[in-house]
Scaffold this motif. Sequence first.
Motif, mmCIF file in Angstrom:
data_model
loop_
_atom_site.group_PDB
_atom_site.id
_atom_site.type_symbol
_atom_site.label_atom_id
_atom_site.label_comp_id
_atom_site.label_asym_id
_atom_site.label_seq_id
_atom_site.Cartn_x
_atom_site.Cartn_y
_atom_site.Cartn_z
ATOM 1 N N PRO A 1 -7.121 8.847 6.029
ATOM 2 C CA PRO A 1 -6.841 9.126 4.614
ATOM 3 C C PRO A 1 -6.522 7.869 3.805
ATOM 4 O O PRO A 1 -5.972 6.893 4.306
ATOM 5 C CB PRO A 1 -5.641 10.066 4.672
ATOM 6 N N LEU A 2 -6.884 7.944 2.527
ATOM 7 C CA LEU A 2 -6.598 6.884 1.560
ATOM 8 C C LEU A 2 -5.519 7.375 0.608
ATOM 9 O O LEU A 2 -5.486 8.562 0.256
ATOM 10 C CB LEU A 2 -7.849 6.544 0.753
ATOM 11 N N PHE A 3 -4.674 6.448 0.176
ATOM 12 C CA PHE A 3 -3.593 6.780 -0.738
ATOM 13 C C PHE A 3 -3.561 5.802 -1.903
ATOM 14 O O PHE A 3 -3.802 4.612 -1.738
ATOM 15 C CB PHE A 3 -2.240 6.759 -0.013
ATOM 16 N N LEU A 4 -3.232 6.344 -3.072
ATOM 17 C CA LEU A 4 -3.093 5.570 -4.291
ATOM 18 C C LEU A 4 -1.617 5.364 -4.579
ATOM 19 O O LEU A 4 -0.832 6.315 -4.550
ATOM 20 C CB LEU A 4 -3.740 6.323 -5.461
ATOM 21 N N TYR A 5 -1.274 4.111 -4.879
ATOM 22 C CA TYR A 5 0.071 3.745 -5.328
ATOM 23 C C TYR A 5 -0.080 3.122 -6.711
ATOM 24 O O TYR A 5 -0.851 2.179 -6.884
ATOM 25 C CB TYR A 5 0.711 2.716 -4.385
ATOM 26 N N GLU A 6 0.654 3.645 -7.669
ATOM 27 C CA GLU A 6 0.652 3.080 -9.015
ATOM 28 C C GLU A 6 2.021 2.468 -9.268
ATOM 29 O O GLU A 6 3.041 3.150 -9.147
ATOM 30 C CB GLU A 6 0.358 4.160 -10.050
ATOM 31 N N THR A 7 2.021 1.205 -9.609
ATOM 32 C CA THR A 7 3.267 0.468 -9.780
ATOM 33 C C THR A 7 3.357 -0.080 -11.194
ATOM 34 O O THR A 7 2.383 -0.619 -11.721
ATOM 35 C CB THR A 7 3.333 -0.705 -8.774
ATOM 36 N N THR A 8 4.532 0.052 -11.775
ATOM 37 C CA THR A 8 4.834 -0.593 -13.049
ATOM 38 C C THR A 8 5.716 -1.796 -12.729
ATOM 39 O O THR A 8 6.845 -1.632 -12.260
ATOM 40 C CB THR A 8 5.581 0.363 -13.998
ATOM 41 N N PRO A 9 5.183 -3.003 -12.928
ATOM 42 C CA PRO A 9 5.981 -4.194 -12.636
ATOM 43 C C PRO A 9 7.160 -4.351 -13.586
ATOM 44 O O PRO A 9 7.126 -3.863 -14.718
ATOM 45 C CB PRO A 9 4.986 -5.345 -12.844
ATOM 46 N N LEU B 1 3.451 -1.974 2.908
ATOM 47 C CA LEU B 1 2.470 -1.013 3.409
ATOM 48 C C LEU B 1 1.944 -1.411 4.788
ATOM 49 O O LEU B 1 1.820 -0.565 5.674
ATOM 50 C CB LEU B 1 1.321 -0.844 2.409
ATOM 51 N N THR B 2 1.660 -2.678 4.967
ATOM 52 C CA THR B 2 1.179 -3.157 6.263
ATOM 53 C C THR B 2 2.250 -2.956 7.332
ATOM 54 O O THR B 2 1.950 -2.523 8.451
ATOM 55 C CB THR B 2 0.771 -4.644 6.175
ATOM 56 N N GLY B 3 3.492 -3.240 6.984
ATOM 57 C CA GLY B 3 4.600 -3.034 7.917
ATOM 58 C C GLY B 3 4.779 -1.582 8.315
ATOM 59 O O GLY B 3 5.301 -1.278 9.391
ATOM 60 N N PRO C 1 3.289 6.065 3.683
ATOM 61 C CA PRO C 1 4.504 5.287 3.443
ATOM 62 C C PRO C 1 4.857 5.340 1.951
ATOM 63 O O PRO C 1 3.978 5.361 1.095
ATOM 64 C CB PRO C 1 4.122 3.858 3.841
ATOM 65 N N VAL C 2 6.127 5.372 1.668
ATOM 66 C CA VAL C 2 6.608 5.405 0.285
ATOM 67 C C VAL C 2 7.094 4.010 -0.074
ATOM 68 O O VAL C 2 7.761 3.354 0.725
ATOM 69 C CB VAL C 2 7.745 6.443 0.129
ATOM 70 N N LEU C 3 6.722 3.553 -1.259
ATOM 71 C CA LEU C 3 7.211 2.265 -1.749
ATOM 72 C C LEU C 3 8.475 2.498 -2.552
ATOM 73 O O LEU C 3 8.506 3.355 -3.439
ATOM 74 C CB LEU C 3 6.161 1.601 -2.639
ATOM 75 N N ASP C 4 9.506 1.743 -2.254
ATOM 76 C CA ASP C 4 10.770 1.813 -2.975
ATOM 77 C C ASP C 4 10.731 0.772 -4.096
ATOM 78 O O ASP C 4 10.676 -0.432 -3.826
ATOM 79 C CB ASP C 4 11.920 1.532 -2.001
ATOM 80 N N THR D 1 4.846 8.314 -6.467
ATOM 81 C CA THR D 1 4.719 8.878 -5.128
ATOM 82 C C THR D 1 3.276 8.673 -4.695
ATOM 83 O O THR D 1 2.359 8.853 -5.496
ATOM 84 C CB THR D 1 5.045 10.391 -5.169
ATOM 85 N N PRO D 2 3.043 8.282 -3.443
ATOM 86 C CA PRO D 2 1.648 8.085 -3.024
ATOM 87 C C PRO D 2 0.844 9.377 -3.160
ATOM 88 O O PRO D 2 1.337 10.459 -2.861
ATOM 89 C CB PRO D 2 1.753 7.648 -1.565
#
Length: 180
Positions: A2-10, A29-31, A67-70, A81-82
Amino acid sequence: MPLFLYETTPSPEQQADPSTLVDSIAATLTGAGADVIETQITKGASRVFTIAELADGQNGACDTDAPVLDAAAIGAAEVTTPAQVRLVGTDLETIKAARPEAGYLVEWDIPDEIDMDTYLTRKKEKSPKYAEIPEVSFLRTYVREDTDKCLCFYNAPDSDSVVRAREIVSTPISRLHELS
């Protein structure tokens, strides 16, 4: 896989130089066992779009376990959320081999009445019409599995050309971003 999209606001500081943010996203994400397929940054770095692949059964995970990015951990203002996505218009091996850059990103908020089958049928029917505007190259689309929205990547001489291409395929634009 599966592929997941992460949208980030810097954060405002990251907008001046988003390279550290991109590195933090990739490291996180790699970790967590994901493979970053691509990261695209809007001009001015107001948004960062990352696509990552998670191995099936990774650490006992099911297809929707990403994986969730904090945001605080990577210093970002916000991270969505991914969302699981499907690649349309090319295959994953081509993306991995070339890591192609795009000039423009169109976000389309897909209406509720369009399900995945309807979306894919429509895409297949309309895609040949891109030939009518040869200065624009449609590259690929990531459509969310929940069909909330899709991200379409193009190379074009300018944003007006992208708008004309979308008109030719009778598909609206919710947001148009020039990529850096």
